[in-house]
Enzyme design. Structure first.
Site, PDB file in Angstrom:
ATOM      1  CG  HIS A 169      -1.994  -1.001   1.200  1.00  0.00           C
ATOM      2  ND1 HIS A 169      -2.930  -1.091   0.192  1.00  0.00           N
ATOM      3  CD2 HIS A 169      -2.262  -2.015   2.063  1.00  0.00           C
ATOM      4  CE1 HIS A 169      -3.733  -2.112   0.444  1.00  0.00           C
ATOM      5  NE2 HIS A 169      -3.361  -2.693   1.557  1.00  0.00           N
TER       6      HIS A 169
ATOM      7  CG  ASP B 226      -4.987 -10.352   2.710  1.00  0.00           C
ATOM      8  OD1 ASP B 226      -4.620 -10.797   1.607  1.00  0.00           O
ATOM      9  OD2 ASP B 226      -4.720  -9.190   3.096  1.00  0.00           O
TER      10      ASP B 226
ATOM     11  CG  ASP C   7      -2.687  -8.565   0.243  1.00  0.00           C
ATOM     12  OD1 ASP C   7      -2.030  -8.975   1.224  1.00  0.00           O
ATOM     13  OD2 ASP C   7      -3.714  -7.858   0.341  1.00  0.00           O
TER      14      ASP C   7
ATOM     15  CG  HIS D 292      -6.493  -5.515   1.299  1.00  0.00           C
ATOM     16  ND1 HIS D 292      -6.014  -6.509   2.130  1.00  0.00           N
ATOM     17  CD2 HIS D 292      -7.676  -5.100   1.823  1.00  0.00           C
ATOM     18  CE1 HIS D 292      -6.865  -6.685   3.137  1.00  0.00           C
ATOM     19  NE2 HIS D 292      -7.889  -5.851   2.965  1.00  0.00           N
TER      20      HIS D 292
HETATM   21  C1  6XA Z   1      -7.818  -1.395   6.677  1.00  0.00           C
HETATM   22  C2  6XA Z   1      -7.394  -2.619   5.945  1.00  0.00           C
HETATM   23  C3  6XA Z   1      -5.922  -2.685   5.741  1.00  0.00           C
HETATM   24  C4  6XA Z   1      -5.573  -3.773   4.783  1.00  0.00           C
HETATM   25  C5  6XA Z   1      -4.199  -4.276   4.987  1.00  0.00           C
HETATM   26  C6  6XA Z   1      -3.817  -5.339   4.015  1.00  0.00           C
HETATM   27  N1  6XA Z   1      -7.256  -1.287   7.959  1.00  0.00           N
HETATM   28  N2  6XA Z   1      -3.359  -4.995   2.835  1.00  0.00           N
HETATM   29  O1  6XA Z   1      -3.877  -6.522   4.263  1.00  0.00           O
HETATM   30  O2  6XA Z   1      -2.938  -5.862   1.943  1.00  0.00           O
HETATM   31 ZN    ZN Z   2      -4.161  -7.432   2.248  1.00  0.00          ZN
END
Ligand code: 6XA
Ligand code: ZN
Length: 343
Positions: free
Chosen positions: A160, A285, A196, A198
């Protein structure tokens, strides 16, 4: 397969993240990496080695110098202002606001972040420099050691984080730092596959206008899922980078049938690009029991992901990202790596 790991990751141990309207202990916690490491050892995946120190130059190849300097002193400044708690931002320079860097530490936390779920702690700086070194050591081993694949057990994660933004538990974009390092050492074309749950918004943003790094991401649809403001299919790159960014957003409830078709398409895009090296942002995830995610992959599906990635027949660096089903994170991660090895 060689694993690169550093116990320094434990220095990132935040007390709280803001989630679902509450301050809660972060899902992104030290036990995650410990469970992955335990599984690596349990199945005998291969040697586990510590990272070398690459200094900050490779980090500054993808992150702005002022952002790196901010992260280095952020917690000291926070502590001087507020005491020995974790640093969290409270507001952001959204539409209509000036994009100037405030003097105040509270103002700079907002300037350099995009969520309140990513605590900066006393140990964050050492943990994130170490995590970048874990990724870089894996890249170096791939290049100089001639390994077919290396697993960089990075923590904190990175995908991110953009040039001058941290959030989503990420500070330095480990996979981007490693990809740029490989480019700087002669790899003409580098591909990054992000599995991932996200969207890897930071990786996309860093390479968006470049044709020398292909970014392919399979993820929860941003209409439904964090980070919400990037990750749509029509984000295909710009300028020289047009056509070298591939997003495959999928809806809540996605299971192996849909996921595996998206994976095959993504892998085909990578094969067509003809990279010299592949980096995989390895988040698990997407698992059915993940507490913050809504895909439905099963543990056995990760083995198959590894097999299909191996079919690309490229030197491959696996870089750990997310995954919060703490009891299964080791099994799922190592299933993918072992599936690759066995292919
Ligand atoms: C909001 C979600 C954060 C996602 C973190 C993650 N707190 N990113 O696993 O790949
Ligand atoms: Zn993630």
């Amino acid at each position: 397969m060689l694993t690169i790991y550093s116990a320094d990751h434990k220095l990132q141990d935040g007390k709280f993240e803001l989630i679902d309207g509450q301050l809660m202990p972060p899902f992104e916690r030290p036990q995650r990496a410990e469970n992955v490491l335990a599984r690596v050892r349990e199945v005998g995946l291969g040697e586990v080695r510590g990272p070398d120190d690459f200094g900050l130059d490779p980090v500054r190849r993808v992150h702005d110098a002022d952002f790196v300097a901010f992260l280095r002193t952020a917690h000291d400044e926070w502590r001087a202002a507020h005491g020995a708690t974790d640093a969290l931002p409270l507001n952001w320079p959204c539409r209509g606001f000036r994009q100037t860097i405030p003097e105040s530490i509270d103002g700079r936390l907002g300037y350099y972040s995009f969520d309140a779920g990513t605590p900066i702690t006393a140990g964050t700086w050492r943990a994130i420099t170490s995590s970048a070194n874990v990724a870089l050591t894996g890249a170096k081993q791939l290049k100089d050691g001639g390994d077919r694949a290396v697993f960089s057990l990075c923590r904190p994660p990175g995908h991110h984080a953009a040039r001058d933004l941290y959030a989503g538990y990420c500070f330095f974009n480990n996979v981007a730092v490693a990809a740029q390092w490989l480019r700087d050492r002669g790899a003409a074309r580098v591909a990054i596959l992000d599995v991932d749950y996200h969207h890897g918004n930071g990786t996309q943003m860093i390479f968006y206008d470049r044709a020398d790094v292909l970014f392919v991401s399979l993820h929860g649809h941003p209409a439904q899922e964090y980070p919400f403001f990037l990750g749509y299919e029509d984000e295909t790159g710009e300028g020289d980078g047009e056509g070298f960014n591939v997003n495959v957003p999928m809806r809540w409830g996605t299971a192996w049938d849909t996921y595996s078709r998206a994976l095959d398409d993504g892998i085909a895009r990578i094969a067509g690009y003809g990279p010299e090296v592949l980096l995989v942002s390895l988040g698990v995830d997407t698992f059915k029991n993940d507490p913050i995610s809504k895909f439905r992959l099963e543990s056995g599906d990760y083995t198959e992901i590894g097999r299909r990635v191996a079919a690309l027949d490229l030197p491959t660096l696996f870089v750990m990202e997310g995954g919060y089903a703490i009891d299964e994170i080791g099994i799922n991660t190592v299933n993918l790596l072992a599936g690759f090895e066995a292919a």
